[in-house]
Write an enzyme that holds these catalytic residues in place. Structure first.
Site, PDB file in Angstrom:
ATOM      1  N   ARG A 180       1.550  -2.273   2.985  1.00 20.56           N
ATOM      2  CA  ARG A 180       1.017  -1.065   3.618  1.00 20.56           C
ATOM      3  C   ARG A 180      -0.513  -1.125   3.690  1.00 20.56           C
ATOM      4  NH1 ARG A 180       3.360   4.319   1.169  1.00 20.56           N
ATOM      5  NH2 ARG A 180       2.404   5.158   3.072  1.00 20.56           N
ATOM      6  N   CYS A 236      -4.267   6.684  -2.245  1.00 21.22           N
ATOM      7  CA  CYS A 236      -2.966   6.074  -1.914  1.00 21.22           C
ATOM      8  C   CYS A 236      -2.614   6.590  -0.525  1.00 21.22           C
ATOM      9  CB  CYS A 236      -1.915   6.419  -2.961  1.00 21.22           C
ATOM     10  SG  CYS A 236      -1.720   8.190  -3.288  1.00 21.22           S
TER      11      CYS A 236
END
Length: 280
Positions: A180, A236
């Protein structure tokens, strides 16, 4: 280790009827928001109360601010008191295993100044694996007065992230998986990649191969390339998986650690913000 309690210690605490303990179940599934509560109603640790990531540990998303903005801390503190937590209460939080949601609640209580807060090593699964009882019974709660002592300078907003990165006054961590971070996959958001300048420290790398927490020494080695004289800004996707990294950094001896609550989901809500897909 500070902040972590194992199954045996919790079991002994309950068997010896050590009072003033509140156990909180925070199991959750980002792809199925009702799954955690359903699991709780099916079975949970004796006496545990359930708190929901999106209803209790976050506020409603708006255009900017990310997918899981922080809850209103005054309302959150009142809710904590209503479930039986006072100044002297020991709080033990568990997830399905060593997951990210328990760390989110640990962090919220930490910034409210409640130091007697622990995450259960191995969570619900470890409790059951060691032959301990679970129940469907719902606890009877007795409200207490919870007086928060809010710690200052524990979070940053998008403007402070930009300023500190430009001035090289902080290091920004992205806690998501390498895939990611590099933009090779993105299951949750319309854009893929990371905030320019962010360094990748996947949150699951704070655990050993068997899924248990690394020791203080191993965590110090894991974060050894990070400076202790600068702010460490932890991000995040939406401020959830950043929290295990914050807990681990604290255990490793870092004190200048801050959460960017909006994280990548906030960053990409501004169309002009650039995105990077290369290793940094």
């Amino acid at each position: 280790m500070p902040y972590i309690i194992n199954v045996n210690r919790l079991k002994n605490r309950l068997q010896n009827r050590q009072g003033n303990t509140v156990i909180i179940d925070v199991r959750f599934d980002l792809s199925d928001p009702d799954a955690g509560r359903k699991m709780y109603l099916q079975n949970h640790l004796p006496g545990a109360v359930y708190l929901d990531l999106e209803k209790d540990l976050s506020s409603r998303p708006e255009k900017h601010g990310g997918k899981h903005p922080l809850p209103d801390l005054e309302l959150f503190a009142a809710k904590i008191g209503n479930i039986g937590i006072g100044h002297e209460t020991t709080v033990i939080i568990y997830d399905q295993e060593n997951d990210m949601f328990a760390a989110r609640l640990w962090w919220l209580l930490h910034i409210l100044g409640h130091e007697r807060t622990y995450v259960l090593e191995g969570g619900y699964n470890k409790w059951v694996e060691e032959g301990n009882a679970v129940t469907k019974s719902l606890p009877v709660l007795a409200a207490k007065e919870f007086r928060p002592h809010l710690k200052e300078n524990q979070t940053v907003d998008i403007e402070e992230v930009k300023e500190k990165l430009e001035n090289e006054a902080a290091v920004l961590i992205d806690s998501r998986s390498k895939e990611r971070y590099l933009g090779k996959e993105e299951p949750l958001y319309k854009k893929a990649g990371h905030i320019p300048g962010a360094k990748n420290y996947f949150w699951k790398d704070i655990y050993k191969k068997d899924g248990t927490w690394k020791s203080k020494g191993d965590l110090q080695q894991h974060f050894s390339s990070l400076p202790k004289d600068k702010d460490i800004i932890v991000s995040c996707g939406s401020g959830i998986s950043a929290c295990p990294n914050i807990l681990a950094l604290k255990m490793a001896g870092f004190s200048k650690v801050k959460l960017y609550p909006g994280s990548f989901s906030d960053w990409i809500s501004y169309e002009d913000n650039k995105i990077e897909t290369k290793e940094e």
